[in-house]
Design an enzyme around this catalytic site. Sequence first.
Site, PDB file in Angstrom:
ATOM      1  N   TYR A   1       0.809  -1.218   0.000  1.00 55.30           N
ATOM      2  CA  TYR A   1       0.000   0.000   0.000  1.00 55.30           C
ATOM      3  C   TYR A   1       0.847   1.276   0.000  1.00 55.30           C
ATOM      4  CZ  TYR A   1      -3.939  -3.107   0.625  1.00 55.30           C
ATOM      5  OH  TYR A   1      -4.866  -4.090   0.428  1.00 55.30           O
TER       6      TYR A   1
ATOM      7  N   TYR B   1     -11.986  -8.748   5.313  1.00 54.54           N
ATOM      8  CA  TYR B   1     -10.782  -8.673   4.478  1.00 54.54           C
ATOM      9  C   TYR B   1     -10.407 -10.098   4.071  1.00 54.54           C
ATOM     10  CZ  TYR B   1      -6.106  -8.138   2.736  1.00 54.54           C
ATOM     11  OH  TYR B   1      -5.002  -8.195   1.920  1.00 54.54           O
TER      12      TYR B   1
ATOM     13  N   ASP C   1     -12.772 -17.999   6.349  1.00 57.77           N
ATOM     14  CA  ASP C   1     -11.398 -17.565   6.092  1.00 57.77           C
ATOM     15  C   ASP C   1     -10.707 -17.430   7.455  1.00 57.77           C
ATOM     16  OD1 ASP C   1      -9.071 -16.180   5.661  1.00 57.77           O
ATOM     17  OD2 ASP C   1      -9.941 -14.663   4.342  1.00 57.77           O
TER      18      ASP C   1
ATOM     19  N   LYS D   1      -0.957 -17.409   6.877  1.00 56.37           N
ATOM     20  CA  LYS D   1      -0.229 -16.628   7.888  1.00 56.37           C
ATOM     21  C   LYS D   1       0.614 -17.473   8.858  1.00 56.37           C
ATOM     22  CE  LYS D   1      -2.174 -12.137   7.385  1.00 56.37           C
ATOM     23  NZ  LYS D   1      -3.446 -11.813   6.758  1.00 56.37           N
TER      24      LYS D   1
HETATM   25  C1  LIG Z   1      -3.858 -11.763   5.354  1.00 57.08           C
HETATM   26  C2  LIG Z   1      -5.192 -12.284   5.022  1.00 57.08           C
HETATM   27  C3  LIG Z   1      -5.497 -12.751   3.733  1.00 57.08           C
HETATM   28  C4  LIG Z   1      -4.514 -12.669   2.581  1.00 57.08           C
HETATM   29  O1  LIG Z   1      -3.382 -13.443   2.794  1.00 57.08           O
HETATM   30  P1  LIG Z   1      -2.028 -13.104   1.965  1.00 57.08           P
HETATM   31  O2  LIG Z   1      -1.096 -14.186   2.362  1.00 57.08           O
HETATM   32  O3  LIG Z   1      -1.619 -11.746   2.396  1.00 57.08           O
HETATM   33  O4  LIG Z   1      -2.384 -13.154   0.520  1.00 57.08           O
HETATM   34  C5  LIG Z   1      -6.763 -13.264   3.505  1.00 57.08           C
HETATM   35  N1  LIG Z   1      -7.682 -13.333   4.484  1.00 57.08           N
HETATM   36  C6  LIG Z   1      -7.421 -12.911   5.742  1.00 57.08           C
HETATM   37  C7  LIG Z   1      -8.470 -13.058   6.784  1.00 57.08           C
HETATM   38  C8  LIG Z   1      -6.182 -12.367   6.053  1.00 57.08           C
HETATM   39  O5  LIG Z   1      -5.936 -11.929   7.294  1.00 57.08           O
END
Ligand SMILES: *Cc1c(COP(=O)(O)O)cnc(C)c1O
Length: 437
Positions: free
Chosen positions: A25, A157, A258, A287
Site C-alpha cells: 500500500y 478482508y 477464512d 499466515k
Molecule cells: C492476510 C489475510 C489474507 C490474505 O493473505 P495473503 O497471504 O496476504 O495473501 C486473507 N484473508 C485474511 C483473513 C487475512 O488476514
Amino acid sequence: MLSLDAPLNAEELTELDRRRVWHPYTTSPTGSRQLLVESAAGVRLRLARPVNGVEELVDGMSSWWAAVHGYAHPELDAAAHAQVDRMSHVMFGGLTNESAVRLAATLAEITPGALNHVFLADSGSVSVEVALKMCLQYWRGLGRPEKRRLLTWRGGYHGDTWHPMSVCDPEGGMHHLWSGVLNEQVFAEAPPVGFGADVDESYLERFERLLWRHAEELAAVVVEPVVQGAGGMRFHAPEYLRRLRELADRYDVLLVFDEIATGFGRTGELFAAGHAGVAPDVMCLGKALTGGYLTMAATVCGERVAEGIAGGDVPVLAHGPTFMGNPLAAAVANASLRVLFRDDWRAKVHGIAAGLETGLAPAREIAGVRDVRVLGAIGVIQLDHEVDVAAASAAAIERGVWLRPFRDLIYTMPPYVIDAEDLGRVTDAAVAAARVG
Ligand SMILES: *Cc1c(COP(=O)(O)O)cnc(C)c1O
C-alpha cells in the site's frame, strides 16, 4: 549496472529500497523510508541502523499474525536446513513429497468437522481464490452454474487479488476504485460487535432475507469467523457462526470460513470456528501456518465439495500453482505445528490475553480512545479518529517496540513465545502510541 555483489551499507540499501521497491500500500518511489532489519531472533527485530539509539524492537505484530514462535526458532530453523539438504522444491504435478503429504494429513486431522481434502497454495489470497473456485465449480458440477455470486458481511478482508477483493469490505477494499471491474457480490451489514454480546435477532433476520432473496444465484457465504482482521479488528459473538451454518444449509449455499488470520490458536481456540463448534464447507489457512517462515497457505474442504467437483463436466479442480506443495514451506509448517502443540499454545495465548487486558487497560482513560478490546493474543486500542501513524510508531519505537497502526487502530498480536516483561513493553508502547496517535 549495480554489480550483484557490490557492497551496500545500510544508508545505500534504504535509499535503493525507497527508489526501487514497492511496499504494501505505498507509492513507488515510496514517500518515506522503511526500517532496515538486519536479523531477528526470539521476539526481537535487530535494526541495521539504530533509531535514536534504539537497536532492537520487540515485535508486537508477529510479522502480520505469522511469526507465532518468534524468529530464528531452533526447531523451525533445523527443519528448513534439513529440507534444503534434501530438496527445496519439486513440482507437484505427477510428483509428491513427504513434507507436503504429512502437512496435508495433519491439517485434515486438526481442522473442524471432516475437512479432509487439502489444497496447498502459496499465499492467503490464492487460498481464498481456490476456495471460491471450489464453490463455483461445485455448483457447476451440480448443473447449477447460475449459483456464482457470494454473500458476505461488511467489514471483511480476504486478500488483495481480484476475487478475494470482491468480498472485502467495499470501503476498505476500495470498491469505488474498481466499480465495474470487480464482481458484484451481495453484502450484508457488518456483524454486530462484541465477542460476548447477545446475538441481535433482527440482524440475523436481515441477513436471512438477503440469503432468501439471492439464494438462486449464491454459491457461498464467505466470512472471517469471530475476528474481522485487516477490515477493522472487530470481534463478534460465535453464535452468529452457528446461525450462519444453519442458514447456509437451509438456503442451500456453501459456507466458507477464512481463518487465515485467526487460525492456529490466535483467538484462544485452535480455529476460531471452535468457539462456535461449527465446521464450514471450505476453510482457508495461511499466515501462521509456517510459523511465519515461508509463504504457504491451504484451502481445505469436505467430502460434499470434493465430490461435487469430481462429478462435473470438468471433473478436476482447475488450479495448480507452480510452487504448490512446496516441500521447504511444508517442512517448516510441520515443525511449527509440532512446536505449537508441544508447547501448549492454549496456555500461552491465555497468558498473553491476561497480560494484554492488564497492560492495555490504562488506554481506556485516554481522551480520544473509543474502545479497548482483547481476544486471545489480540489486543486492540481503537481511537475516535484516524491514527497519526508516524507519531504513534515513533512513540512505540522509542520504547523499543514495533507496532504498525492503521486507520483508527493501534493493535498488537505478539508472538506466543513473548514473556511477561516484553509483553509489558508492548502494552506500554501501545498505550503511549494511543496518547500521541
Ligand atoms: C492476510 C489475510 C489474507 C490474505 O493473505 P495473503 O497471504 O496476504 O495473501 C486473507 N484473508 C485474511 C483473513 C487475512 O488476514
